[in-house]
Design a protein around this motif. Structure first.
Motif, mmCIF file in Angstrom:
data_model
loop_
_atom_site.group_PDB
_atom_site.id
_atom_site.type_symbol
_atom_site.label_atom_id
_atom_site.label_comp_id
_atom_site.label_asym_id
_atom_site.label_seq_id
_atom_site.Cartn_x
_atom_site.Cartn_y
_atom_site.Cartn_z
ATOM 1 N N THR A 152 7.943 -1.302 14.945
ATOM 2 C CA THR A 152 6.884 -1.694 14.100
ATOM 3 C C THR A 152 5.222 -2.669 14.629
ATOM 4 O O THR A 152 4.471 -2.977 14.824
ATOM 5 N N GLY A 153 6.358 -3.688 15.084
ATOM 6 C CA GLY A 153 6.378 -4.635 16.799
ATOM 7 C C GLY A 153 5.320 -5.906 16.223
ATOM 8 O O GLY A 153 6.164 -5.952 14.372
ATOM 9 N N LYS A 154 4.322 -6.435 16.079
ATOM 10 C CA LYS A 154 3.843 -7.291 15.418
ATOM 11 C C LYS A 154 2.562 -6.388 14.465
ATOM 12 O O LYS A 154 1.423 -6.683 14.141
ATOM 13 N N LYS A 155 2.549 -5.379 14.087
ATOM 14 C CA LYS A 155 1.601 -4.695 13.330
ATOM 15 C C LYS A 155 1.638 -5.148 12.041
ATOM 16 O O LYS A 155 2.357 -5.178 11.498
ATOM 17 N N THR A 156 0.677 -5.129 11.114
ATOM 18 C CA THR A 156 0.121 -5.681 9.665
ATOM 19 C C THR A 156 0.503 -4.114 9.501
ATOM 20 O O THR A 156 0.424 -3.031 9.739
ATOM 21 N N ILE A 157 1.711 -4.477 8.046
ATOM 22 C CA ILE A 157 1.861 -2.973 7.862
ATOM 23 C C ILE A 157 1.544 -2.729 6.425
ATOM 24 O O ILE A 157 1.844 -4.137 5.620
ATOM 25 N N LEU A 158 1.502 -1.945 5.757
ATOM 26 C CA LEU A 158 0.504 -1.612 4.640
ATOM 27 C C LEU A 158 1.438 -0.339 3.738
ATOM 28 O O LEU A 158 1.774 0.282 4.571
ATOM 29 N N MET A 159 1.169 -1.300 1.879
ATOM 30 C CA MET A 159 2.081 -0.120 1.995
ATOM 31 C C MET A 159 1.594 0.125 0.084
ATOM 32 O O MET A 159 0.860 -0.109 -0.418
ATOM 33 N N THR A 160 2.113 1.401 -0.038
ATOM 34 C CA THR A 160 1.478 1.488 -2.102
ATOM 35 C C THR A 160 2.266 0.185 -3.373
ATOM 36 O O THR A 160 3.362 -0.175 -2.224
ATOM 37 N N GLU A 161 2.357 -0.039 -3.834
ATOM 38 C CA GLU A 161 3.171 -1.028 -4.265
ATOM 39 C C GLU A 161 4.667 -0.336 -5.045
ATOM 40 O O GLU A 161 5.308 -1.140 -5.184
ATOM 41 N N LYS A 162 4.853 0.712 -5.098
ATOM 42 C CA LYS A 162 5.785 1.932 -5.629
ATOM 43 C C LYS A 162 6.643 1.315 -4.054
ATOM 44 O O LYS A 162 7.934 1.626 -4.277
ATOM 45 N N ASP A 163 5.961 1.556 -2.761
ATOM 46 C CA ASP A 163 7.187 1.739 -1.708
ATOM 47 C C ASP A 163 7.126 -0.408 -1.958
ATOM 48 O O ASP A 163 8.152 -0.988 -1.181
ATOM 49 N N ALA A 164 6.398 -1.085 -2.084
ATOM 50 C CA ALA A 164 6.807 -2.947 -2.100
ATOM 51 C C ALA A 164 7.903 -2.896 -2.619
ATOM 52 O O ALA A 164 8.686 -3.744 -2.313
ATOM 53 N N VAL A 165 7.945 -2.082 -4.450
ATOM 54 C CA VAL A 165 9.242 -2.303 -4.722
ATOM 55 C C VAL A 165 10.839 -2.561 -4.313
ATOM 56 O O VAL A 165 11.260 -3.349 -4.429
ATOM 57 N N LYS A 166 10.436 -1.656 -3.349
ATOM 58 C CA LYS A 166 11.767 -1.324 -2.465
ATOM 59 C C LYS A 166 12.028 -1.800 -0.866
ATOM 60 O O LYS A 166 12.598 -1.379 -0.052
ATOM 61 N N CYS A 167 11.233 -2.838 -0.547
ATOM 62 C CA CYS A 167 11.254 -3.539 0.380
ATOM 63 C C CYS A 167 10.891 -5.288 0.075
ATOM 64 O O CYS A 167 10.597 -6.068 1.411
ATOM 65 N N ARG A 168 11.015 -5.338 -0.738
ATOM 66 C CA ARG A 168 10.743 -6.720 -0.341
ATOM 67 C C ARG A 168 12.236 -7.696 -0.520
ATOM 68 O O ARG A 168 11.970 -8.739 -0.420
ATOM 69 N N HIS A 169 13.330 -6.869 -0.267
ATOM 70 C CA HIS A 169 14.563 -7.464 -0.037
ATOM 71 C C HIS A 169 14.531 -8.005 1.414
ATOM 72 O O HIS A 169 15.433 -7.996 2.149
#
Length: 338
Positions: free
Chosen positions: A281-298
């Motif tokens: 993803t490089g320096k791009k800003t990443i957007l996602m749903t709340e359901k995805d965010a739950v799995k990415c916080r760590h």
């Protein structure tokens, strides 16, 4: 293969003709199974408190989770003490789920429900066992909301709420595997309340029905939800959007309506993210749903944002409010349904 099936489910053609005999077998098996529960051959358990099932008759996401969160909030405001039951799809463990639980162990949706609802959440493939365990741990709980489980007849229910997404959720109106339906469309006539999460039907329901609309405000940081960003800020960024949900096109359409331009990456529903998924993803800003965010916080993503949504449920036609109908059914019914 999953993508191919989802495409075929939206049309009528040679593939559906070949799969149609298997759909007839599926129909016979599901009808026989339901009848065996109704006749008492298969055991069905009544729990000590009312059970509200929020489910659907098709595969894929239709918006049940925002409905469950809305229902839990409204029941709390009405003086109830609700608990939430979930199968925990994609998880490996069963038991109580907290806001700090690992999605890889309990599933993404149960962790999201625990974080947002403030209610006890219990996961088990057998909802009866989940309900009994939750009531043992929280004896003050006086109503249970079952996230999914319209076809889980081992658990008796007081109220059935079907969430329907048109047109994609119903597709070609055929049963699996020729179409996306778990049960025939006629099943909707036997539920108590219907929530339309997509286009409204051409004709009015005879049952009380409601339109689901999802609303969002600020984007929140995946690593720290106290930080937020506005759409105006994001419009100036180079964006990449990831989605591991059912029917991600709805999420992409929402972002386009906000005037955002982005590159998209689609993962399987309930995908468990790893650092490798974001390596390019490089320096791009990443957007996602709340359901995805739950799995990415760590994962320690520095420039990643998610969009929380809240449900608004409007009556269709002359129907009373959804909460008026739910409270009325809870007060009227001493028994349960199978």
């Amino acid at each position: 293969m999953r993508t191919w099936f989802e495409q075929q489910w939206q049309q009528l053609g040679w593939a559906q003709c070949l799969l149609l005999p298997l759909s007839w077998v599926f129909l016979a098996l599901t009808a026989c199974r339901k009848r065996l529960y109704q006749c008492g051959v298969f055991s069905s358990t009544r729990l000590a408190v009312p059970v509200i099932v929020v489910g659907n008759i098709s595969v894929g996401g239709v918006g049940k989770t925002p409905v469950v969160l809305w229902l839990a909030e409204q029941l709390l405001l009405a003086g109830y003490q609700p608990g939430i039951l979930s199968r925990g799809y994609g998880g490996k463990h069963h038991g109580e789920v907290s806001a700090c639980s690992a999605p890889v162990l309990f599933g993404d949706e149960p962790v999201l429900l625990a974080q947002r609802s403030g209610c006890p959440v219990w996961v088990h493939a057998k909802r009866v066992l989940a309900g009994q365990a939750l009531l043992d741990a929280y004896p003050a709980c006086d109503v249970l909301i079952c996230d999914d489980g319209l076809q889980h007849y081992a658990l008796q229910r007081t109220i059935e709420i079907a969430v329907v997404h048109r047109p994609r959720g119903l597709g070609n109106h055929r049963l699996l595997p020729a179409g996306p339906l778990r049960e025939p469309l006629q099943r909707l006539a036997s539920v108590d309340l219907i929530i339309e999460s997509g286009d409204l039907p051409d004709s009015a329901h005879t049952l009380p029905s409601f339109q689901l609309q999802l609303h969002s405000a600020h984007w929140l940081a995946v690593s720290d939800s106290s930080r937020h960003a506005t759409v105006d800020i994001l419009r100036g960024e180079s964006l990449i959007v990831v989605a591991g949900i059912g029917h991600p096109q709805r999420f992409f359409d929402t972002l386009k309506q906000q005037g955002l331009q982005f590159e998209s990456r689609v993962f399987a529903d309930h995908h468990m993210y790893t650092p490798q998924d974001f390596a390019e993803t490089g320096k791009k800003t990443i957007l996602m749903t709340e359901k995805d965010a739950v799995k990415c916080r760590h994962l320690g993503l520095e420039n990643a944002w998610y969009l929380p949504v809240d449900a608004e449920l409007k009556p269709i036609g002359h129907t009373k409010s959804l909460m008026f109908c739910v409270l009325g059914l809870l007060e009227q019914r001493n028994g349960v349904r199978i």
